[in-house]
Design an enzyme around this catalytic site. Structure first.
Site, mmCIF file in Angstrom:
data_model
loop_
_atom_site.group_PDB
_atom_site.id
_atom_site.type_symbol
_atom_site.label_atom_id
_atom_site.label_comp_id
_atom_site.label_asym_id
_atom_site.label_seq_id
_atom_site.Cartn_x
_atom_site.Cartn_y
_atom_site.Cartn_z
ATOM 1 C CG HIS A 118 -2.389 -4.560 -1.788
ATOM 2 N ND1 HIS A 118 -2.628 -4.479 -3.140
ATOM 3 C CD2 HIS A 118 -3.352 -5.393 -1.303
ATOM 4 C CE1 HIS A 118 -3.682 -5.229 -3.456
ATOM 5 N NE2 HIS A 118 -4.130 -5.790 -2.362
ATOM 6 C CG ASP A 172 14.369 -22.371 -13.329
ATOM 7 O OD1 ASP A 172 15.314 -22.041 -12.588
ATOM 8 O OD2 ASP A 172 14.452 -23.245 -14.196
#
Length: 425
Positions: A153, A368
């Protein structure tokens, strides 16, 4: 579920990073973030009609990762000891492959946090390391694949994380014309010369010991969310068209506050991605931590309509005027004050603090890589008390909420009658 690591290696960028780019400066917003990791797992089922094997897909992912790191080169670097810069000398990204003796669909039908934790790289959690990214590809006996990705982060927010994964998967599919990341957030928000994150993530001041925290998933169907929206509209004369993120946030905030002991009131902090709020707007592939925390306050008597109104009002404060000041002469102090507010509230006796982050509508949800879109996306365990991540449901237009709470508070929260009634809708 048995998980056995088959291989481990470092993947380096396909092209050497130019020497003039060997030092990547963190922005002053990056500098405010703790050095812990954001876990994300994407699940893909295998279709018997497919001619692509797990071995082929693993090779594609490695090759595409190397190509992607040539553009996202800070992710292959190492955080230097002063925590203000990344040394981009192509040290590489940790990439492991594991065999999972289980069916992927069994994991999805009845997910257990302890099992999901095994699908992300060992050692990645709340503890600090110099690595920015770690990946674990999990090969299931049924032919399916789960890809666990953890990013620090300190260097990236959820939008940057999504941009990286989407770029990586597009490369795996063979796409050529892609928008690379914009890596100049330090120019937008110049860093302080010397700054080290002050809180030790292993012993967070004001929080419960990490061993008493639990992470659980709560599902809100589109029917349940529409019910919440109708309730808010009926009880409010000011809130128009509440969003699914607003109503789910309000419900968790309300029920979470009621679960706390001797709680006189609470504050909800919500991360607001301001890329498109800037003038001119920033691109979605602007890399770094490009957000601020909106804060809303309530007491235990507030109803859903009132909470949504408070949330919407807090979101509205992060507007073009505020963002203009953030990039102005006193921008550093404004950003520091935004994050320091959380710490000040946390030490107030009788005040609960909840931190929300929405991953809804991010491009990673369509990730995908040549084997279809993910059938499910999940988080894993992350030790940060009263922290909530909202993720789009893969089954309808609902939301899955990943909630971290103290064990005793969680027992009260998950037994809340209002929460149970909505989830049963």
């Amino acid at each position: 579920m048995k998980v056995s690591v088959l291989s481990e290696e470092l993947i380096i960028p396909s092209c050497a990073t130019p020497s003039n780019l060997n030092t990547y400066r963190l922005s002053f917003i990056d500098q405010q973030l703790p050095p812990y990791y954001i876990p994300l797992i994407l699940y893909y089922t295998y279709h018997e009609s497919s001619t692509i094997t797990q071995a082929t897909m693993t090779i594609k992912l490695k090759t595409a990762l190397s190509q992607t790191l040539a553009h996202f080169y800070p992710l292959a670097g190492r955080l230097v000891k002063n925590q203000n810069t990344i040394d981009c000398a192509d040290q590489g990204v940790w990439f492991s492959v594991a065999r999972v003796e289980s069916s992927l669909l069994d994991i999805i039908k009845c997910p257990m946090i302890e099992e999901l934790n095994q699908l992300v790289s060992v050692g990645i959690g709340s503890s600090y390391t110099e690595e920015q990214l770690a990946i674990q590809v999990n090969l299931f006996d049924c032919g399916g694949i789960a890809i666990g990705v953890c990013v620090s982060h300190r260097i990236a927010d959820a939008c940057s994380f999504s941009s990286f994964v989407s770029h990586w998967f597009a490369k795996a599919k063979g796409e050529i014309s892609l928008n690379g990341p914009v890596l100049d957030s330090a120019a937008l928000f110049p860093p302080m010369e010397s700054h080290e994150y002050s809180r030790n993530p292993k012993d967070p001041t004001g929080q419960a010991p990490l061993q008493s925290l639990v992470t659980k998933r709560f599902e809100f169907s589109s029917l349940a969310i529409n019910k919440l929206k109708r309730e808010v509209i009926k009880d409010s004369s000011t809130v128009v068209n509440p969003t699914k993120v607003e109503v789910v946030t309000a419900l968790i905030w309300k029920c979470g506050t009621e679960a706390l002991d001797d709680c006189k009131g609470s504050v909800a902090f919500h991360a607001v991605n301001f890329r498109r709020k800037m003038e001119p707007p920033l691109e979605d592939h602007q890399f770094g931590n490009i957000f601020q925390m909106a804060s809303a306050v309530t007491n235990q008597t507030a109803d859903m309509a009132g909470l949504v109104a408070e949330l919407r009002g807090s979101f509205g404060k992060i507007d073009s005027g505020y963002l203009k000041s953030l990039t102005g002469e006193n921008g550093v102090e404004i950003a520091k004050a935004n994050f320091k507010q959380i710490g000040k509230v946390m030490i107030q006796e009788g005040v609960g603090v909840f931190r929300f982050s929405s991953w809804c509508r991010f491009s990673v949800n369509e990730g995908d890589f040549g084997w279809g879109k993910p059938v499910w996306i999940s988080s894993a365990d992350f030790n940060d008390e009263n922290c909530i991540i909202l993720i789009d449901s893969r089954f309808d237009d609902g939301i899955e909420a990943w909630v971290v709470m103290d064990e005793e508070h969680m027992k009260k929260f998950e037994q809340n009658a209002e929460l149970l009634a909505i989830m049963a809708s």
